[in-house]
Design a protein around this motif. Sequence first.
Motif, PDB file in Angstrom:
ATOM      1  N   HIS A 160       4.557   2.634   5.759  1.00 18.87           N
ATOM      2  CA  HIS A 160       5.860   3.149   6.107  1.00 18.87           C
ATOM      3  C   HIS A 160       6.684   2.320   6.239  1.00 18.87           C
ATOM      4  CE1 HIS A 160       4.515   7.301   5.358  1.00 18.87           C
ATOM      5  NE2 HIS A 160       3.782   7.415   6.510  1.00 18.87           N
ATOM      6  N   VAL A 161       6.245   1.017   6.934  1.00 22.76           N
ATOM      7  CA  VAL A 161       6.940  -0.198   7.527  1.00 22.76           C
ATOM      8  C   VAL A 161       6.599  -1.295   6.921  1.00 22.76           C
ATOM      9  CG1 VAL A 161       7.602  -1.421   9.460  1.00 22.76           C
ATOM     10  CG2 VAL A 161       7.412   0.926   9.803  1.00 22.76           C
ATOM     11  N   HIS A 162       7.470  -2.035   6.150  1.00 16.68           N
ATOM     12  CA  HIS A 162       7.062  -3.243   5.330  1.00 16.68           C
ATOM     13  C   HIS A 162       7.714  -4.535   5.819  1.00 16.68           C
ATOM     14  CE1 HIS A 162       5.588  -0.579   1.829  1.00 16.68           C
ATOM     15  NE2 HIS A 162       6.616   0.476   2.471  1.00 16.68           N
ATOM     16  N   ALA A 163       6.980  -5.505   5.733  1.00 22.62           N
ATOM     17  CA  ALA A 163       7.724  -6.983   6.036  1.00 22.62           C
ATOM     18  C   ALA A 163       8.334  -7.452   4.695  1.00 22.62           C
ATOM     19  CB  ALA A 163       6.570  -7.735   6.684  1.00 22.62           C
ATOM     20  N   TYR A 164       9.413  -7.556   4.545  1.00 23.43           N
ATOM     21  CA  TYR A 164      10.304  -8.041   3.495  1.00 23.43           C
ATOM     22  C   TYR A 164      11.004  -9.321   3.827  1.00 23.43           C
ATOM     23  CZ  TYR A 164       8.817  -3.808   0.946  1.00 23.43           C
ATOM     24  OH  TYR A 164       8.339  -2.603   0.537  1.00 23.43           O
TER      25      TYR A 164
ATOM     26  N   ALA B 252       0.962  -1.043  -0.088  1.00 19.59           N
ATOM     27  CA  ALA B 252      -0.045   0.096  -0.022  1.00 19.59           C
ATOM     28  C   ALA B 252       0.866   1.130  -0.127  1.00 19.59           C
ATOM     29  CB  ALA B 252      -1.012   0.324   1.233  1.00 19.59           C
ATOM     30  N   PRO B 253       0.625   2.249  -0.890  1.00 19.50           N
ATOM     31  CA  PRO B 253       1.282   3.522  -0.851  1.00 19.50           C
ATOM     32  C   PRO B 253       1.838   4.085   0.249  1.00 19.50           C
ATOM     33  CG  PRO B 253      -0.564   3.702  -1.778  1.00 19.50           C
ATOM     34  CD  PRO B 253      -0.711   2.493  -1.556  1.00 19.50           C
TER      35      PRO B 253
END
Length: 333
Positions: A150-154, A146-147
């Motif tokens: 701010h924090v992503h799970a990669y 989602a744009p």
Amino acid sequence: MALLSVLDLAPVTEGNTVSQSLANSLDLARHVEKLGYNRYWLAEHHNMPGIASAATSVVIAHIAGGTSTIRVGAGGVMLPNHSPLVIAEQFGTLAALHPGRIDLGLGRAPGTDMATARALRRNLDAGADNFPQDVVELINYFAPEAPNRHVHAYPGEGQEVPVWILGSSTYGAQLAAMLGLPYAFASHFAPAELDRALDIYRARFEPSQFLDKPYVMLGVNITAADTDAEARLLFSSMQQAFVAIRTNTRGKLKPPVEGYYESLEPMSRAILDQTLSQAIVGAPETVSRGVEAFLQRTGADELMVTAQIFDHAARKRSYEILADVHLGLSKAA
């Protein structure tokens, strides 16, 4: 017909090692996969010398890597012990390695004593009270990119790992219903609130993007053998384990003892009568009747079967008998 799944506590038996326990778990997973079981879950417990699955995601990787079709997951991860982001990354990695086969069951108990919980978390204030918010945060990490995030799970983002709510009281039932998630109740060790929890979950369930109707999986202890007497003997190992937990004398899983229940004082008998009241123990015909009665009473969609049996071959045989009488799919050599 209700599906059958396995909850493996990865028992470390007296005289044996963690290495052998984990090898046994993989062997059992391969066995039940051939028999037609649906899932193979492992549970997070800490400071327990008789359980080898404390590093739950690591053991899940071990099991999933050695099997090919059975779903593998956590039953469950005790989320207050962890950051939701860390769990999203771990299970996102597992899902990337084993697409379409990974489940994530979440519980809010510590899975241990309070001193160990403090060692795990450092800050007990950020614990079970934050469980609903942590569950939602974790689920959002699995959502597509989602744009405004701010924090992503990669890895993790976009994996949409199925999340389950676990419970041994009505709390989890309410949360699972509110979020529209599948619900697994721990009737294998805390059956007192079973009926109330099921009523609440089904009555209050709100359809979601994950489920359009309630889905219930119930934990149940099933020890099957060729005769009732043999099954009762095998079951005494589990009885000893429960008494040890309640009396704070934990250790490795002990061998069966003839007449163990009859030898206990009234308080210990009462502990077993309460915690193991839903257990099904016996020969194939006894187990078949017990499973049918349990399903008729509860309407469970799936059974999560656990069997703390000292002898590994006997444990495999127990699951084979259950598959024979319930699924008619016993195909293992």
